[in-house]
Design a protein around this motif. Structure first.
Motif, PDB file in Angstrom:
ATOM      1  N   GLU A 140       0.855  -1.182   0.000  1.00  0.00           N
ATOM      2  CA  GLU A 140       0.000   0.000   0.000  1.00  0.00           C
ATOM      3  C   GLU A 140       0.890   1.231   0.000  1.00  0.00           C
ATOM      4  O   GLU A 140       1.728   1.394   0.887  1.00  0.00           O
ATOM      5  CB  GLU A 140      -0.902   0.009   1.233  1.00  0.00           C
ATOM      6  CG  GLU A 140      -1.830   1.208   1.291  1.00  0.00           C
ATOM      7  CD  GLU A 140      -2.646   1.273   2.564  1.00  0.00           C
ATOM      8  OE1 GLU A 140      -3.500   2.176   2.670  1.00  0.00           O
ATOM      9  OE2 GLU A 140      -2.412   0.429   3.462  1.00  0.00           O
ATOM     10  N   CYS A 141       0.721   2.081  -0.993  1.00  0.00           N
ATOM     11  CA  CYS A 141       1.595   3.248  -1.143  1.00  0.00           C
ATOM     12  C   CYS A 141       0.773   4.514  -1.358  1.00  0.00           C
ATOM     13  O   CYS A 141      -0.346   4.470  -1.895  1.00  0.00           O
ATOM     14  CB  CYS A 141       2.551   3.063  -2.328  1.00  0.00           C
ATOM     15  SG  CYS A 141       3.702   1.687  -2.173  1.00  0.00           S
ATOM     16  N   LEU A 142       1.337   5.625  -0.963  1.00  0.00           N
ATOM     17  CA  LEU A 142       0.797   6.939  -1.250  1.00  0.00           C
ATOM     18  C   LEU A 142       1.838   7.697  -2.061  1.00  0.00           C
ATOM     19  O   LEU A 142       3.015   7.719  -1.693  1.00  0.00           O
ATOM     20  CB  LEU A 142       0.477   7.697   0.042  1.00  0.00           C
ATOM     21  CG  LEU A 142      -0.571   7.081   0.960  1.00  0.00           C
ATOM     22  CD1 LEU A 142      -0.707   7.907   2.238  1.00  0.00           C
ATOM     23  CD2 LEU A 142      -1.906   6.952   0.273  1.00  0.00           C
ATOM     24  N   GLU A 175       2.373   9.893   7.628  1.00  0.00           N
ATOM     25  CA  GLU A 175       1.308   8.982   7.201  1.00  0.00           C
ATOM     26  C   GLU A 175      -0.068   9.566   7.500  1.00  0.00           C
ATOM     27  O   GLU A 175      -0.977   9.525   6.657  1.00  0.00           O
ATOM     28  CB  GLU A 175       1.465   7.632   7.896  1.00  0.00           C
ATOM     29  CG  GLU A 175       0.365   6.639   7.545  1.00  0.00           C
ATOM     30  CD  GLU A 175       0.519   5.308   8.254  1.00  0.00           C
ATOM     31  OE1 GLU A 175      -0.371   4.455   8.089  1.00  0.00           O
ATOM     32  OE2 GLU A 175       1.527   5.119   8.964  1.00  0.00           O
ATOM     33  N   ARG A 179      -2.519  10.607   4.375  1.00  0.00           N
ATOM     34  CA  ARG A 179      -3.757   9.821   4.228  1.00  0.00           C
ATOM     35  C   ARG A 179      -4.989  10.715   4.141  1.00  0.00           C
ATOM     36  O   ARG A 179      -6.040  10.290   3.655  1.00  0.00           O
ATOM     37  CB  ARG A 179      -3.918   8.853   5.402  1.00  0.00           C
ATOM     38  CG  ARG A 179      -3.118   7.566   5.321  1.00  0.00           C
ATOM     39  CD  ARG A 179      -3.514   6.639   6.440  1.00  0.00           C
ATOM     40  NE  ARG A 179      -2.774   5.399   6.478  1.00  0.00           N
ATOM     41  CZ  ARG A 179      -3.094   4.304   5.768  1.00  0.00           C
ATOM     42  NH1 ARG A 179      -4.144   4.331   4.958  1.00  0.00           N
ATOM     43  NH2 ARG A 179      -2.372   3.199   5.875  1.00  0.00           N
ATOM     44  N   ARG A 242      -1.994  10.304  -4.473  1.00  0.00           N
ATOM     45  CA  ARG A 242      -2.530   9.136  -5.191  1.00  0.00           C
ATOM     46  C   ARG A 242      -2.229   7.869  -4.408  1.00  0.00           C
ATOM     47  O   ARG A 242      -1.095   7.623  -4.014  1.00  0.00           O
ATOM     48  CB  ARG A 242      -1.931   9.040  -6.590  1.00  0.00           C
ATOM     49  CG  ARG A 242      -2.311  10.186  -7.512  1.00  0.00           C
ATOM     50  CD  ARG A 242      -1.674  10.048  -8.887  1.00  0.00           C
ATOM     51  NE  ARG A 242      -0.226  10.233  -8.834  1.00  0.00           N
ATOM     52  CZ  ARG A 242       0.655   9.290  -9.071  1.00  0.00           C
ATOM     53  NH1 ARG A 242       0.250   8.067  -9.342  1.00  0.00           N
ATOM     54  NH2 ARG A 242       1.949   9.549  -9.019  1.00  0.00           N
ATOM     55  N   ALA A 243      -3.249   7.058  -4.194  1.00  0.00           N
ATOM     56  CA  ALA A 243      -3.073   5.772  -3.512  1.00  0.00           C
ATOM     57  C   ALA A 243      -2.837   4.683  -4.546  1.00  0.00           C
ATOM     58  O   ALA A 243      -3.415   4.697  -5.633  1.00  0.00           O
ATOM     59  CB  ALA A 243      -4.311   5.447  -2.678  1.00  0.00           C
ATOM     60  N   SER A 244      -1.952   3.732  -4.201  1.00  0.00           N
ATOM     61  CA  SER A 244      -1.697   2.625  -5.119  1.00  0.00           C
ATOM     62  C   SER A 244      -1.349   1.382  -4.323  1.00  0.00           C
ATOM     63  O   SER A 244      -1.131   1.439  -3.115  1.00  0.00           O
ATOM     64  CB  SER A 244      -0.552   2.963  -6.072  1.00  0.00           C
ATOM     65  OG  SER A 244       0.644   3.196  -5.376  1.00  0.00           O
TER      66      SER A 244
END
Length: 244
Positions: A140-142, A175, A179, A242-244
């Motif tokens: 899980e990355c931002l 974080e 988020r 962007r979340a990935s």
């Protein structure tokens, strides 16, 4: 050999009585404890084996504990707890600004000290800060700007794969902000939601960590692109994220 589940602590203090007290108390709590009276002995331990946490005296006889802690932080990501006999809050702020994850005054309560050590170790993830890390597609990355915040591995790297070393408090704070882009947080809300700030409870802690983060991720910390100040309210992270 050290048992896999037994954490190794390194006590750096020029007072033999303090070292002995800490070694005895922490050993009884199930930790593997090493000791060093100066920087030379400290580096010998750090280079010879994996150390999970460093307890560093702020005022050593021949060396500056702050400088040693900063040097350790440049090469390692294990938690650092600073110990000192002086009560000036400026010292505490400076210690956190340079490197430390937590801070305790001498004389300290052994029960409180061991509780804080346990909390720091519970949250810590050791990752060599000098190796290039390839983001696992399952992580899980931002992503913001040229940065990738890997929440699974708890790493921050730029678009070229270069890692940036973050303390536990810095990562947890970043974080929370990333988020929730464009949401304003008060200092109290950031402390409450950030796992890395559980033991850092005095005034200005959040301000210090924000300053440290800006120095690491902003092109110009004085005019930040990402971590913005909302005067009179707190801080917010300016998107997009962007979340990935």
């Amino acid at each position: 050999m050290t048992e896999p589940s037994k954490k190794t602590l390194l006590v750096v203090d020029d007072d033999q009585d303090i070292r002995q007290l800490l070694c005895d108390a922490l050993s009884q709590k199930g930790y593997q404890v090493r000791e060093a009276e100066d920087g030379h002995q400290m580096w010998a331990h750090l280079e010879a084996e994996t150390v999970d946490l460093v307890l560093m005296d702020l005022y050593l006889k021949e060396e500056d504990g702050l400088n040693l802690a900063r040097d350790v932080r440049e090469r390692f990501i294990m938690p650092i707890m600073m110990l000192t006999g002086k009560g000036d809050e400026t010292d505490r702020i400076l210690g956190l600004e340079l490197a430390a994850d937590d801070y305790m005054m001498k004389p300290f309560n052994l029960r409180e000290l061991t509780a804080r050590i346990h909390a720091l170790l519970r949250r810590s993830v050791q990752v060599p800060p000098v190796d290039i890390h390839t983001v696992n597609q399952d992580h899980e990355c931002l992503r913001f700007g040229s940065w990738v915040l890997d929440l699974t591995a708890r790493l921050l790297q730029d678009q070229e794969g270069k890692l940036v070393t973050l303390t536990l408090g810095e990562f947890s704070l970043l974080e929370v902000l990333a988020r929730h882009p464009d949401r304003i947080f008060t200092r109290e809300q950031l402390i409450e939601q950030s796992r890395g700030l559980e033991t850092e409870v005095f005034d200005r802690t959040v301000d210090v960590l924000i300053l440290r983060l800006r120095r690491k991720i902003e092109s110009n910390p004085k005019t930040p692109e990402f971590i913005k100040t909302q005067r009179g309210l707190g801080y917010f992270f300016q998107g997009p994220v962007r979340a990935s």
